[in-house]
Design a protein around this motif. Structure first.
Motif, PDB file in Angstrom:
ATOM      1  N   LYS A 186      -7.590  -3.129  40.390  1.00  0.00           N
ATOM      2  CA  LYS A 186      -8.965  -3.109  39.898  1.00  0.00           C
ATOM      3  C   LYS A 186      -9.995  -3.074  41.026  1.00  0.00           C
ATOM      4  N   ALA A 187      -9.645  -3.665  42.173  1.00  0.00           N
ATOM      5  CA  ALA A 187     -10.567  -3.659  43.314  1.00  0.00           C
ATOM      6  C   ALA A 187     -10.788  -2.248  43.838  1.00  0.00           C
ATOM      7  N   LEU A 188      -9.731  -1.437  43.793  1.00  0.00           N
ATOM      8  CA  LEU A 188      -9.801  -0.082  44.350  1.00  0.00           C
ATOM      9  C   LEU A 188      -9.982   1.000  43.295  1.00  0.00           C
ATOM     10  N   ARG A 189      -9.393   0.778  42.101  1.00  0.00           N
ATOM     11  CA  ARG A 189      -9.464   1.776  41.027  1.00  0.00           C
ATOM     12  C   ARG A 189      -9.719   1.090  39.692  1.00  0.00           C
ATOM     13  N   PRO A 190     -10.958   0.656  39.454  1.00  0.00           N
ATOM     14  CA  PRO A 190     -11.255  -0.074  38.206  1.00  0.00           C
ATOM     15  C   PRO A 190     -11.024   0.742  36.940  1.00  0.00           C
ATOM     16  N   ASP A 191     -10.877   2.076  37.076  1.00  0.00           N
ATOM     17  CA  ASP A 191     -10.643   2.923  35.912  1.00  0.00           C
ATOM     18  C   ASP A 191      -9.218   2.818  35.389  1.00  0.00           C
TER      19      ASP A 191
ATOM     20  N   ARG B 118      -7.965 -16.389  35.916  1.00  0.00           N
ATOM     21  CA  ARG B 118      -7.655 -15.362  36.913  1.00  0.00           C
ATOM     22  C   ARG B 118      -7.355 -14.013  36.259  1.00  0.00           C
ATOM     23  N   MET B 119      -6.667 -14.063  35.123  1.00  0.00           N
ATOM     24  CA  MET B 119      -6.222 -12.832  34.477  1.00  0.00           C
ATOM     25  C   MET B 119      -7.331 -12.108  33.727  1.00  0.00           C
ATOM     26  N   LYS B 120      -8.272 -12.856  33.185  1.00  0.00           N
ATOM     27  CA  LYS B 120      -9.316 -12.256  32.341  1.00  0.00           C
ATOM     28  C   LYS B 120     -10.017 -11.053  32.964  1.00  0.00           C
ATOM     29  N   PRO B 121     -10.452 -11.131  34.229  1.00  0.00           N
ATOM     30  CA  PRO B 121     -11.196  -9.992  34.777  1.00  0.00           C
ATOM     31  C   PRO B 121     -10.350  -8.792  35.211  1.00  0.00           C
ATOM     32  N   VAL B 122      -9.026  -8.944  35.249  1.00  0.00           N
ATOM     33  CA  VAL B 122      -8.202  -7.850  35.796  1.00  0.00           C
ATOM     34  C   VAL B 122      -7.187  -7.276  34.815  1.00  0.00           C
ATOM     35  N   VAL B 123      -7.068  -7.855  33.629  1.00  0.00           N
ATOM     36  CA  VAL B 123      -6.107  -7.357  32.633  1.00  0.00           C
ATOM     37  C   VAL B 123      -6.871  -6.821  31.422  1.00  0.00           C
ATOM     38  N   ASN B 124      -6.588  -5.581  31.048  1.00  0.00           N
ATOM     39  CA  ASN B 124      -7.299  -4.945  29.934  1.00  0.00           C
ATOM     40  C   ASN B 124      -6.810  -5.384  28.567  1.00  0.00           C
ATOM     41  N   GLY B 125      -5.514  -5.691  28.477  1.00  0.00           N
ATOM     42  CA  GLY B 125      -4.968  -6.076  27.177  1.00  0.00           C
ATOM     43  C   GLY B 125      -3.505  -6.434  27.285  1.00  0.00           C
ATOM     44  N   TYR B 126      -2.933  -6.844  26.159  1.00  0.00           N
ATOM     45  CA  TYR B 126      -1.567  -7.358  26.155  1.00  0.00           C
ATOM     46  C   TYR B 126      -0.759  -6.685  25.054  1.00  0.00           C
ATOM     47  N   ILE B 127       0.488  -6.375  25.382  1.00  0.00           N
ATOM     48  CA  ILE B 127       1.392  -5.720  24.437  1.00  0.00           C
ATOM     49  C   ILE B 127       2.575  -6.646  24.192  1.00  0.00           C
ATOM     50  N   VAL B 128       2.928  -6.830  22.940  1.00  0.00           N
ATOM     51  CA  VAL B 128       4.083  -7.646  22.571  1.00  0.00           C
ATOM     52  C   VAL B 128       5.179  -6.716  22.077  1.00  0.00           C
ATOM     53  N   VAL B 129       6.378  -6.857  22.628  1.00  0.00           N
ATOM     54  CA  VAL B 129       7.496  -6.000  22.217  1.00  0.00           C
ATOM     55  C   VAL B 129       8.595  -6.849  21.578  1.00  0.00           C
ATOM     56  N   THR B 130       9.392  -6.209  20.751  1.00  0.00           N
ATOM     57  CA  THR B 130      10.491  -6.908  20.085  1.00  0.00           C
ATOM     58  C   THR B 130      11.686  -7.001  21.027  1.00  0.00           C
ATOM     59  N   LEU B 131      12.612  -7.871  20.689  1.00  0.00           N
ATOM     60  CA  LEU B 131      13.830  -7.992  21.485  1.00  0.00           C
ATOM     61  C   LEU B 131      14.663  -6.718  21.389  1.00  0.00           C
ATOM     62  N   GLU B 132      14.612  -6.080  20.232  1.00  0.00           N
ATOM     63  CA  GLU B 132      15.371  -4.835  20.057  1.00  0.00           C
ATOM     64  C   GLU B 132      14.786  -3.729  20.932  1.00  0.00           C
ATOM     65  N   GLU B 133      13.463  -3.648  21.006  1.00  0.00           N
ATOM     66  CA  GLU B 133      12.818  -2.654  21.865  1.00  0.00           C
ATOM     67  C   GLU B 133      13.171  -2.905  23.334  1.00  0.00           C
ATOM     68  N   THR B 134      13.297  -4.181  23.691  1.00  0.00           N
ATOM     69  CA  THR B 134      13.640  -4.541  25.069  1.00  0.00           C
ATOM     70  C   THR B 134      15.065  -4.118  25.398  1.00  0.00           C
ATOM     71  N   LYS B 135      15.990  -4.346  24.475  1.00  0.00           N
ATOM     72  CA  LYS B 135      17.381  -3.926  24.672  1.00  0.00           C
ATOM     73  C   LYS B 135      17.468  -2.412  24.861  1.00  0.00           C
ATOM     74  N   LYS B 136      16.720  -1.672  24.043  1.00  0.00           N
ATOM     75  CA  LYS B 136      16.744  -0.209  24.131  1.00  0.00           C
ATOM     76  C   LYS B 136      16.223   0.264  25.486  1.00  0.00           C
ATOM     77  N   ALA B 137      15.197  -0.428  26.002  1.00  0.00           N
ATOM     78  CA  ALA B 137      14.646  -0.064  27.311  1.00  0.00           C
ATOM     79  C   ALA B 137      15.653  -0.369  28.416  1.00  0.00           C
ATOM     80  N   MET B 138      16.377  -1.479  28.284  1.00  0.00           N
ATOM     81  CA  MET B 138      17.416  -1.817  29.265  1.00  0.00           C
ATOM     82  C   MET B 138      18.477  -0.730  29.308  1.00  0.00           C
ATOM     83  N   ARG B 139      18.882  -0.276  28.131  1.00  0.00           N
ATOM     84  CA  ARG B 139      19.914   0.763  28.052  1.00  0.00           C
ATOM     85  C   ARG B 139      19.400   2.088  28.608  1.00  0.00           C
ATOM     86  N   LEU B 140      18.169   2.435  28.257  1.00  0.00           N
ATOM     87  CA  LEU B 140      17.587   3.698  28.699  1.00  0.00           C
ATOM     88  C   LEU B 140      17.504   3.771  30.222  1.00  0.00           C
TER      89      LEU B 140
END
Length: 209
Positions: free
Chosen positions: A80-85, A134-156
Motif C-alpha cells: 500500500k505504501a508503494l502501490r495503493p491501487d 494495524r490491519m485496518k488501513p492496509v487490508v481491503n477485505g476478507y474472504i472466508v473459504v470452506t475446508l473443501e475449497e482448501t483441500k481442492k487448492a492443496m490438490r491443485l
C-alpha cells in the motif's frame, strides 16, 4: 528444536492462544517473542510485499492467510505504501474467521464458533485489538473459504505446480479460485508447508507410496 537446545512445552491450542494474549506462560523462562504481534516480525514480512512489486509489477491483488495478522500487515503495509491501487485481501477458514467477523462488525471480535481443523496455521480464536488497528488501513477485505475449497487448492497446487502446501498455505489459492478477489493478475502467498505427507494424501484423496 530440541537438538538445538530448546525446551518444548506442548499445550492445547486454547492454552497457547491465551499465552499469546497475555504474552507470557507460567514456568517458561526467557524472552517472549510473539509470532505475529511484533514490529520486527511485521517488518520482515513487509519484504515479501517489496519482492512481489519487483517481480510482478502488474499485480492487481494480493491474498494472504490470516492467523494473527502479522503476515498480511507486513505485506499490506509495503504494498500500500508503494502501490495503493493494489487490493490486499485476507483469507481465513470457515472454522476460524475472527478477522472477517471483525471486518463485518467494525471492531475486534472473538470467533465463538471456533473449531480446530487441518488448517492449523491460520485462523484464530479472536482478533487482537492492536493487530486490528494495524490491519485496518492496509487490508481491503476478507474472504472466508470452506475446508473443501482448501483441500481442492492443496490438490491443485500439488498437481499443477508440484507445491506441497499445508492448509494455511493453500487458503490464498482457494480464495483466488472463488473469484471474490476480482480479476488478476492475483498473487496468492503460499506460506506454510509443514504437513505430514500421509496427512496431506488423506486430505487430497491421494495415496502415499
Amino acid at each position: 528444536m530440541r537438538a538445538l537446545g530448546a525446551k518444548l512445552i506442548p499445550v492445547p491450542y486454547d492454552v497457547a492462544w491465551k499465552a499469546l494474549e497475555e504474552r507470557s506462560f507460567p514456568g517458561a523462562q526467557g524472552t517472549f517473542v510473539h509470532p505475529f504481534d511484533d514490529h520486527n516480525f511485521i517488518a520482515g514480512h513487509a519484504t515479501m510485499g517489496l519482492e512481489i512489486l519487483e517481480d510482478a509489477p502488474d499485480t492487481k491483488a494480493v491474498i494472504a492467510s490470516i492467523g494473527g495478522g502479522g503476515l498480511i500487515t507486513g505485506v499490506g503495509s509495503a504494498v500500500k505504501a508503494l502501490r495503493p491501487d493494489i487490493k490486499v485481501w485476507g483469507v481465513e477458514p470457515e472454522t476460524a474467521a475472527p478477522a472477517a467477523l471483525s471486518f463485518t462488525k467494525g471492531s475486534p471480535q472473538v470467533f465463538k464458533n471456533f473449531k480446530q481443523s487441518f488448517v492449523d496455521g491460520a485462523g484464530g480464536q479472536s482478533m487482537f485489538p492492536r493487530m486490528w488497528e494495524r490491519m485496518k488501513p492496509v487490508v481491503n477485505g476478507y474472504i472466508v473459504v470452506t475446508l473443501e475449497e482448501t483441500k481442492k487448492a492443496m490438490r491443485l497446487m500439488a498437481e499443477k505446480t508440484r507445491i506441497i502446501s499445508e492448509g494455511a498455505g493453500a487458503l490464498p489459492a482457494a480464495a483466488a479460485l472463488t473469484g471474490k478477489a476480482g480479476k488478476g493478475p492475483i498473487v496468492a502467498i503460499v506460506s506454510g508447508g509443514n504437513i505430514d505427507l500421509k496427512k496431506f494424501c488423506e486430505l487430497v484423496g491421494a495415496s502415499a507410496s
